[in-house]
Design a protein around this motif. Structure first.
Motif, PDB file in Angstrom:
ATOM      1  N   ILE A  18      47.891  12.226  47.634  1.00  0.00           N
ATOM      2  CA  ILE A  18      48.868  11.637  48.561  1.00  0.00           C
ATOM      3  C   ILE A  18      50.099  12.522  48.679  1.00  0.00           C
ATOM      4  N   PHE A  19      50.549  13.076  47.558  1.00  0.00           N
ATOM      5  CA  PHE A  19      51.700  13.981  47.595  1.00  0.00           C
ATOM      6  C   PHE A  19      51.399  15.206  48.455  1.00  0.00           C
ATOM      7  N   LEU A  20      50.219  15.791  48.265  1.00  0.00           N
ATOM      8  CA  LEU A  20      49.849  16.986  49.033  1.00  0.00           C
ATOM      9  C   LEU A  20      49.696  16.667  50.520  1.00  0.00           C
ATOM     10  N   ILE A  21      49.146  15.510  50.846  1.00  0.00           N
ATOM     11  CA  ILE A  21      49.024  15.109  52.255  1.00  0.00           C
ATOM     12  C   ILE A  21      50.404  14.964  52.873  1.00  0.00           C
ATOM     13  N   CYS A  22      51.320  14.343  52.141  1.00  0.00           N
ATOM     14  CA  CYS A  22      52.698  14.196  52.630  1.00  0.00           C
ATOM     15  C   CYS A  22      53.339  15.559  52.861  1.00  0.00           C
ATOM     16  N   LEU A  23      53.091  16.491  51.953  1.00  0.00           N
ATOM     17  CA  LEU A  23      53.665  17.832  52.083  1.00  0.00           C
ATOM     18  C   LEU A  23      53.085  18.551  53.305  1.00  0.00           C
ATOM     19  N   VAL A  24      51.782  18.399  53.534  1.00  0.00           N
ATOM     20  CA  VAL A  24      51.164  19.001  54.713  1.00  0.00           C
ATOM     21  C   VAL A  24      51.770  18.424  55.984  1.00  0.00           C
ATOM     22  N   ILE A  25      51.946  17.105  56.030  1.00  0.00           N
ATOM     23  CA  ILE A  25      52.529  16.460  57.211  1.00  0.00           C
ATOM     24  C   ILE A  25      53.931  16.993  57.476  1.00  0.00           C
ATOM     25  N   PHE A  26      54.736  17.116  56.411  1.00  0.00           N
ATOM     26  CA  PHE A  26      56.094  17.631  56.583  1.00  0.00           C
ATOM     27  C   PHE A  26      56.092  19.068  57.098  1.00  0.00           C
ATOM     28  N   LEU A  27      55.061  19.840  56.708  1.00  0.00           N
ATOM     29  CA  LEU A  27      55.001  21.250  57.091  1.00  0.00           C
ATOM     30  C   LEU A  27      54.245  21.498  58.397  1.00  0.00           C
ATOM     31  N   ILE A  28      53.734  20.458  59.030  1.00  0.00           N
ATOM     32  CA  ILE A  28      53.048  20.656  60.310  1.00  0.00           C
ATOM     33  C   ILE A  28      53.945  21.394  61.315  1.00  0.00           C
ATOM     34  N   PRO A  29      55.215  21.010  61.463  1.00  0.00           N
ATOM     35  CA  PRO A  29      56.067  21.729  62.435  1.00  0.00           C
ATOM     36  C   PRO A  29      56.564  23.082  61.942  1.00  0.00           C
ATOM     37  N   ALA A  30      56.355  23.396  60.673  1.00  0.00           N
ATOM     38  CA  ALA A  30      56.925  24.625  60.105  1.00  0.00           C
ATOM     39  C   ALA A  30      56.193  25.858  60.621  1.00  0.00           C
ATOM     40  N   LYS A 135      46.851   5.314  55.062  1.00  0.00           N
ATOM     41  CA  LYS A 135      47.450   3.997  55.273  1.00  0.00           C
ATOM     42  C   LYS A 135      48.577   3.708  54.288  1.00  0.00           C
ATOM     43  N   LYS A 136      48.797   4.633  53.354  1.00  0.00           N
ATOM     44  CA  LYS A 136      49.824   4.436  52.341  1.00  0.00           C
ATOM     45  C   LYS A 136      51.224   4.493  52.966  1.00  0.00           C
ATOM     46  N   SER A 137      52.130   3.726  52.383  1.00  0.00           N
ATOM     47  CA  SER A 137      53.496   3.683  52.903  1.00  0.00           C
ATOM     48  C   SER A 137      54.190   5.037  52.781  1.00  0.00           C
ATOM     49  N   SER A 138      53.806   5.844  51.787  1.00  0.00           N
ATOM     50  CA  SER A 138      54.428   7.161  51.619  1.00  0.00           C
ATOM     51  C   SER A 138      54.124   8.072  52.805  1.00  0.00           C
ATOM     52  N   ILE A 139      52.952   7.905  53.409  1.00  0.00           N
ATOM     53  CA  ILE A 139      52.610   8.679  54.609  1.00  0.00           C
ATOM     54  C   ILE A 139      53.515   8.270  55.756  1.00  0.00           C
ATOM     55  N   TYR A 140      53.696   6.974  55.894  1.00  0.00           N
ATOM     56  CA  TYR A 140      54.570   6.445  56.955  1.00  0.00           C
ATOM     57  C   TYR A 140      55.992   6.986  56.818  1.00  0.00           C
ATOM     58  N   TRP A 141      56.529   6.931  55.595  1.00  0.00           N
ATOM     59  CA  TRP A 141      57.909   7.378  55.394  1.00  0.00           C
ATOM     60  C   TRP A 141      58.041   8.887  55.536  1.00  0.00           C
ATOM     61  N   ALA A 209      55.938  13.629  69.895  1.00  0.00           N
ATOM     62  CA  ALA A 209      55.221  12.600  70.658  1.00  0.00           C
ATOM     63  C   ALA A 209      54.146  11.943  69.786  1.00  0.00           C
ATOM     64  N   VAL A 210      53.346  12.751  69.097  1.00  0.00           N
ATOM     65  CA  VAL A 210      52.273  12.223  68.251  1.00  0.00           C
ATOM     66  C   VAL A 210      52.849  11.457  67.060  1.00  0.00           C
ATOM     67  N   PHE A 211      53.902  11.985  66.428  1.00  0.00           N
ATOM     68  CA  PHE A 211      54.523  11.295  65.300  1.00  0.00           C
ATOM     69  C   PHE A 211      55.124   9.961  65.756  1.00  0.00           C
ATOM     70  N   SER A 212      55.700   9.947  66.934  1.00  0.00           N
ATOM     71  CA  SER A 212      56.258   8.691  67.467  1.00  0.00           C
ATOM     72  C   SER A 212      55.163   7.639  67.641  1.00  0.00           C
ATOM     73  N   LEU A 213      53.994   8.070  68.093  1.00  0.00           N
ATOM     74  CA  LEU A 213      52.873   7.139  68.257  1.00  0.00           C
ATOM     75  C   LEU A 213      52.372   6.642  66.905  1.00  0.00           C
ATOM     76  N   PHE A 214      52.373   7.504  65.886  1.00  0.00           N
ATOM     77  CA  PHE A 214      52.048   7.074  64.529  1.00  0.00           C
ATOM     78  C   PHE A 214      52.987   5.944  64.107  1.00  0.00           C
ATOM     79  N   ILE A 215      54.275   6.144  64.332  1.00  0.00           N
ATOM     80  CA  ILE A 215      55.290   5.173  63.913  1.00  0.00           C
ATOM     81  C   ILE A 215      55.121   3.870  64.681  1.00  0.00           C
ATOM     82  N   ILE A 216      54.907   3.965  65.991  1.00  0.00           N
ATOM     83  CA  ILE A 216      54.729   2.761  66.818  1.00  0.00           C
ATOM     84  C   ILE A 216      53.489   1.987  66.380  1.00  0.00           C
ATOM     85  N   ALA A 217      52.401   2.710  66.112  1.00  0.00           N
ATOM     86  CA  ALA A 217      51.138   2.055  65.741  1.00  0.00           C
ATOM     87  C   ALA A 217      51.235   1.312  64.413  1.00  0.00           C
ATOM     88  N   GLN A 218      52.155   1.715  63.534  1.00  0.00           N
ATOM     89  CA  GLN A 218      52.299   1.059  62.231  1.00  0.00           C
ATOM     90  C   GLN A 218      52.895  -0.344  62.349  1.00  0.00           C
TER      91      GLN A 218
END
Length: 418
Positions: A18-30, A135-141, A209-218
């Motif tokens: 979960i930590f590594l997935i969160c790190l990948v998500i944060f680095l997608i725009p990098a 589906k974990k809350s850490s992904i959402y945050w 745009a995609v991240f906004s849809l993730f947030i809306i869908a939650q």
């Protein structure tokens, strides 16, 4: 009290995943990367950025995640492939596909890109088989924080017209050197558009745009969702990315109407037919618009589209090779304008068939046939404007990862949840 050692180990594995997935998500725009042999990326004396092999910051957590998964599979003796016989045809096509990349004008660029596809393909496989992690809350945050971080940096860049810290800061571009950077074309102010830490404002707009849809869908924290999405929307408008704005609008519409069209029989097949039809029709409309209106953007897109079709027809069986479009585009263009605009065609369908030919079509078809269409049709439709108006979903690390997370997330499945 006795504890099951294997259970404790699994819990530890899951936390690391979960930590590594969160790190990948944060680095997608990098857009922070290390160049590998850039001298190999010259075409007729011109350095082509798309041909430079790059090792990105986001590759680090992905490699760690996949290595950890491999160790876990070996230790627990898991069976990751259940029906080996069903993969015979894809395996044969994939083998031919890999061999093809050796015989290209720029084999290093082709091989590096092939490794990139394998990497993100394995990441997608992991996420699909471990969808509970998404589906974990850490992904959402993490998505909330990343959206706020990128939006805030974009605001700083747009209003100050300066970079905050420079390339070492997650790949932030140097806005002081405005030559070659995207500038305002809507209000004719000449201001440099916001990049945040991405390679282009269109990519920033697509990610938000995609991240906004993730947030809306939650469907969590309505006030926070309204604030974050509103801020992201303002940045999308600042980037002047029509594809991102269209994807966001289409995504909101599809998510809102999901309970209604989900009841229609064979809805996923019907939507996929609509997706395919749009992929075919839109290039025709762009060519028509390029003939009717004087706009550089339309004209250049039309040039590249025509070149990609000629390239495909001239290399019908196997295409010109992965990541080789920019090396051959001048050969298939009727105008010298494209010489100053050496880019991949802004349509991932045309780009794919030009580089892989019928072999690539068959490989993609056999892989899609093994996926439940109800799980992928919504992400396909949401990404459709980006897929038909730009190329970064295939050509950029950020785009590949964005597509992987979009296609892997269970929120967009049309299957009934019982």
């Amino acid at each position: 009290m006795k504890y099951n050692v294997s259970v404790l180990k699994q819990i530890s594995f899951n936390k690391i995943y979960i930590f590594l997935i969160c790190l990948v998500i944060f680095l997608i725009p990098a857009n922070l990367f290390f160049k590998v042999n850039p001298a190999s990326a010259y075409v007729n004396g011109l350095l082509v950025d798309y041909l430079i092999p790059k090792f990105y910051a986001s590759d680090v957590p992905i490699i760690f995640l996949l290595s950890l998964w491999l160790i876990e599979v070996i230790k627990s003796k898991q069976k990751v492939i259940l029906k080996t016989s069903s993969f015979i045809l894809p395996s044969i096509l994939a083998s031919l596909f890999i061999i093809r990349q050796i015989f290209t004008p720029y084999p290093l660029a082709a091989a590096w890109y092939l490794l990139k596809l394998i990497e993100v393909g394995l990441l997608a496989w992991f996420l699909v088989t471990h969808s509970k992690f998404l589906k974990k809350s850490s992904i959402y945050w993490t998505i909330i924080f990343t959206t706020l971080f990128q939006s805030s940096l974009a605001l700083w860049q747009f209003f100050t017209q300066k970079s905050l810290l420079g390339f070492s800061f997650l790949g932030e571009p140097n806005l002081a050197k405005s030559i070659g950077l995207a500038k305002d074309m809507w209000w004719y102010t000449g201001r440099v558009l916001p990049y945040a830490t991405t390679a282009h404002p269109n990519i920033l707009g697509g990610i938000l745009a995609v991240f906004s849809l993730f947030i809306i869908a939650q469907k969590r924290h309505k006030i926070l969702t309204a604030v974050v999405v509103s801020l992201a929307l303002s940045i999308i408008i600042m980037t002047q990315s029509i594809s991102a704005l269209t994807s966001l609008t289409l995504g909101v519409l599809l998510l809102t109407l999901k309970p209604y069209y989900q009841k229609i029989s064979n809805i996923s097949d019907k939507l996929l037919i609509g997706f395919g039809a749009t992929m075919i029709v839109l290039p025709l409309l762009i060519n028509l618009a390029a003939n009717l209106f004087e706009a550089d953007s339309l004209t250049r897109r039309s040039y590249l589209q025509s070149a990609s079709i000629r390239m495909f027809l001239d290399n019908l069986t196997t295409g010109v090779g992965l990541n080789q479009f920019t090396t051959r585009v001048e050969e298939f263009s009727d105008t010298q304008e494209v010489v100053r605009f050496i880019q991949p065609v802004h349509h991932i369908g045309l780009l794919w068939i030009a580089e892989t030919g019928i072999l690539g079509i068959l490989l993609a078809w056999t892989l899609i046939k093994k996926i439940n269409t109800k799980k992928i049709v919504l992400p396909f439709l949401i990404l459709l404007p980006i897929a038909t108006l730009d190329h970064y979903l295939l050509t950029q690390q950020s785009g590949l990862l964005l597509a992987v997370f979009m296609l892997s997330h269970p929120n967009y499945s049309l299957q009934d949840r019982r």
